[in-house]
Design a protein around this motif. Structure first.
Motif, short mmCIF file in Angstrom:
data_model
loop_
_atom_site.label_atom_id
_atom_site.label_comp_id
_atom_site.label_asym_id
_atom_site.label_seq_id
_atom_site.Cartn_x
_atom_site.Cartn_y
_atom_site.Cartn_z
N ASN A 173 -45.81 -23.45 33.56
CA ASN A 173 -46.13 -21.98 34.15
C ASN A 173 -46.59 -21.60 32.92
OD1 ASN A 173 -45.45 -19.32 35.01
ND2 ASN A 173 -44.37 -19.69 36.34
N ALA A 174 -46.98 -20.54 32.50
CA ALA A 174 -47.53 -20.38 31.10
C ALA A 174 -46.27 -19.09 30.99
CB ALA A 174 -48.67 -19.92 30.98
N ASN A 175 -45.71 -18.74 32.30
CA ASN A 175 -44.99 -17.62 32.06
C ASN A 175 -43.21 -17.71 32.43
OD1 ASN A 175 -47.07 -15.66 32.45
ND2 ASN A 175 -47.24 -15.68 34.47
N ARG A 182 -41.54 -20.23 28.36
CA ARG A 182 -42.27 -20.19 27.16
C ARG A 182 -41.17 -20.24 25.81
NH1 ARG A 182 -43.74 -14.10 29.08
NH2 ARG A 182 -41.73 -14.07 28.94
#
Length: 188
Positions: free
Chosen positions: A147-149, A152
């Motif tokens: 998940n890019a969010n 991180r």
């Protein structure tokens, strides 16, 4: 890199003074199994790897423990100290035949201590134990994986959210300290 995050476990004498006989692992032993797990579960994002290593280092007391000693919950363990519910599911996933033999026809939710011990023993080998955090991330907390969010690179707030909402445990300054060491040490 692990030697920077967990310098004591770089020394071959590290486990000789361990109170947890047979559970302690050196970084060199951990690294082989961690690399296998990263490939097996398809975890390639640095933030996810840092989070998983931080979780395992914290829960295992820097690779000293493989089962729960404090307070001594039978059936709780691996390097993540997963609770019995997750250990049972993990063992069933990896070793279905041996799991079925260990559990028999009984209700896994009402398992006695002997059954719990027999089941957890299936996943205490280095590959499975060091793989547990990656399995958990990709199956039980899958919304954090890929998940890019989430998780991180270098984002402490993302790790805190993972601890509280993914692993479902308390955020502490000790967890933060371990994450900071791992985050500084792991370089891609």
């Amino acid at each position: 890199m692990l030697n920077q995050a967990n310098p004591d476990a770089a020394d071959s004498a590290y486990c000789k003074s361990s109170a947890a006989d047979g559970e302690c692992a050196l970084n060199s032993e951990a690294l082989l199994s961690i690399n296998k797990a990263i490939r097996k579960y398809g975890v390639s994002a640095r933030g996810e790897i840092v989070a998983t290593l931080s979780w395992m280092l914290f829960e295992s007391g820097n690779w000293v423990y493989n089962i729960n000693h404090f307070p001594g919950n039978i059936g709780q363990g691996t390097r993540t100290m997963m609770t019995w519910e997750y250990v049972a599911e993990y063992a069933k996933t990896l070793h279905p035949d041996a799991y079925a033999k260990a559990v028999g026809k009984g209700d896994v939710n009402a398992a006695d201590n002997t059954t719990k011990t027999n089941v957890i023993d299936l996943v205490l080998n280095n590959d499975d134990s060091f793989g547990s955090g990656f399995w958990y991330l990709t199956t039980k907390a899958a919304s954090f994986h890929g998940n890019a969010n989430s998780l991180r690179d270098g984002n402490k707030a993302d790790f805190q959210k993972y601890v509280e909402e993914g692993i479902i445990t308390s955020w502490t300054s000790e967890r933060e300290d371990v994450w900071t060491k791992v985050n500084s040490a792991i370089v891609f």
